[in-house]
Design an enzyme around this catalytic site. Sequence first.
Site, PDB file in Angstrom:
ATOM      1  N   GLU A 122      48.648  34.495  39.398  1.00 30.59           N
ATOM      2  CA  GLU A 122      48.292  35.580  38.928  1.00 30.59           C
ATOM      3  C   GLU A 122      49.732  35.844  38.205  1.00 30.59           C
ATOM      4  OE1 GLU A 122      47.270  35.460  42.112  1.00 30.59           O
ATOM      5  OE2 GLU A 122      44.924  35.351  41.623  1.00 30.59           O
TER       6      GLU A 122
ATOM      7  N   SER B 176      33.672  33.445  38.691  1.00 29.67           N
ATOM      8  CA  SER B 176      33.823  35.079  39.173  1.00 29.67           C
ATOM      9  C   SER B 176      33.836  35.973  37.915  1.00 29.67           C
ATOM     10  CB  SER B 176      34.993  35.435  39.945  1.00 29.67           C
ATOM     11  OG  SER B 176      35.351  34.716  40.878  1.00 29.67           O
TER      12      SER B 176
ATOM     13  N   PHE C 185      44.216  41.540  42.340  1.00 25.16           N
ATOM     14  CA  PHE C 185      45.282  40.669  42.258  1.00 25.16           C
ATOM     15  C   PHE C 185      46.431  40.613  41.131  1.00 25.16           C
ATOM     16  CE2 PHE C 185      41.768  37.745  44.075  1.00 25.16           C
ATOM     17  CZ  PHE C 185      42.085  38.277  45.678  1.00 25.16           C
TER      18      PHE C 185
END
Lengths: 312, 276
Positions: A56, A35, A81
């Site tokens: 995370e 990503s 996130f």
Amino acid sequence: MEPALANLEVFAATLLELARADSDLLVVTSDSRGSAKLAPFAKAAPGQIVEVGIAEQNLVGIAAGLAAAGKNVFAVSPACFLTARSLEQIKNDVCYSDRPVSVIGISAGVSYGALGTTHHSLHDFAVLRAIHNITIIAPADNFETREAVKAAAKLSIPVYLRFGKKTMPHLPRLLPGFDLGKASLVRQGKNITFIACGETVAPTLAATDLLAADGIECRVLSMHTIKPLDEAVVLRAAKETQGVITVEEHSVNGGLGEACASLLLQSGLNTRFKIVGFPDDHTVTGSQTEIFRHYGIDGAGLAATAKKLVSG
Amino acid sequence: MLSVPDLQLKSVEYRKNLLRLIKTAKAGHTGGDLSCLDILNVLYNRILRVSPETFKSPDRDYYIQSKGHCAEALFVVLADRGFFPKSDLDTLNQYGSHYIGHPTRDVNGVEQNTGALGHGLAVGVGIALAGKIDRRDYRVFVLLGDGELAEGSNWEAAMMAAHYRLDNLVAIVDRNGLQITGSTEDVCQLAPLDQKFAAFGFEVCRCDGNDVGDLVRTLEEVPFRPGKPSLIVAKTKKGKGVSFMENVAKWHHRVPSDDEYSQAMAELDAVEAALK
């Protein structure tokens, strides 16, 4: 001029350049190297990327530990996130503990427009503005992204940098250079000032073309650094033009607009003022472009807002 | 480096200093401080390769206190080891003091600001990973409370510690079995704790966390297995060393009254006299 790219791609390429010159530079990712367009980085500098999986909180905690041991750390994850799930790690492990981590929020705002609110980050400026000891940056185009990444790598303080994944046009720049904490002047004008950031600067510029046809000359500032705010340029805009419109890919609560409003009010400046952003409501879904249009963050919508402000 | 008999005496001295500190400041996490004090004693007087002179060295051992609420125990030990003047602790919890209810880096000797639970292990993993990358031989010790293991972030960090084969990382669980509400097993069952960490890839050892001899023997053996992070389940008693505080949940952050303080000090004086 180089072809226009997504700021995300510029970030990844810049980081690889920096990593080649600094073996202490590490990128930490949470299953997000694809990503984040960091696959080439991983291939070229496999010893300088740390994978933590979809975790995370762990991403930011480990980044803080790496920084504690002297590493120049970029913690990369989708902004939605990163700034919600790991907010306490950003607050305590990075900011409170004075760890110079660059916290990188990719695909920010409504870049993942059709994926719904779970994947939107329209809160990040607000929550991070309330945390001491972090610089907040939302670059508008490829140039600002490249310069911001280079600046973050040099700084010995925590930084939050967010951008989207859509190709961004090169912006005109009336003054050379890039300084954190100093807005970039994109267009000069005497009637209205647009103060925008990140991916809302381009539609703001489109609005100024429409407004020019009606004889309304607009100043456009790219306020790439949301914190610390370039207070002088905001105050000057309020004094020198007839109204100020802020534009951001963020909730109207707690972001760039409210930062400017607070400054103006506390400085005793009474100017026509409008915050354009996302209302305090469930967010409509669609592509980023469609969502922007829905909330009036496109040329026509912003031009209409400006005309309304001018007409009082 | 103190011998085991000297460490035993040092533990009594620390407990007295700790109670004096909490009594004066009128605040502190008395029960947890007392449960982990022997672990801190052995770490700082026998195990950790760190001193006030080497605290900024890139090769020092690191100590991260994830159970940050037991800051008073850490401050007592750091003061004794010369990281700052003991008189500094007279300002504990006072306006403007750096000596507050949780460790901060404003206090010399403190590596990481802690207080919110479930943060220390991930930071420790980061430091240990940097050590591996840089081929340094330092170790990282992280002290965890057992109650804080309900925080999922610990288990994220545990997975990474094993994944990166961080045998320079030593996690110690202060297994006193109590948290503010009551028994850890009643609040959120942790057992079988050692099997859980073993399943996550740690090499696990149990020891008596209030027996300095057992702590020395255990900590001198780390890493227990090359290529694996170490986990020590240190069985302790909350309130250890004062009869009426031991295993009583209400002493989580209770400050002794004048009578309780006198009785506690008398008990510790008696132990000290017997050891001498």
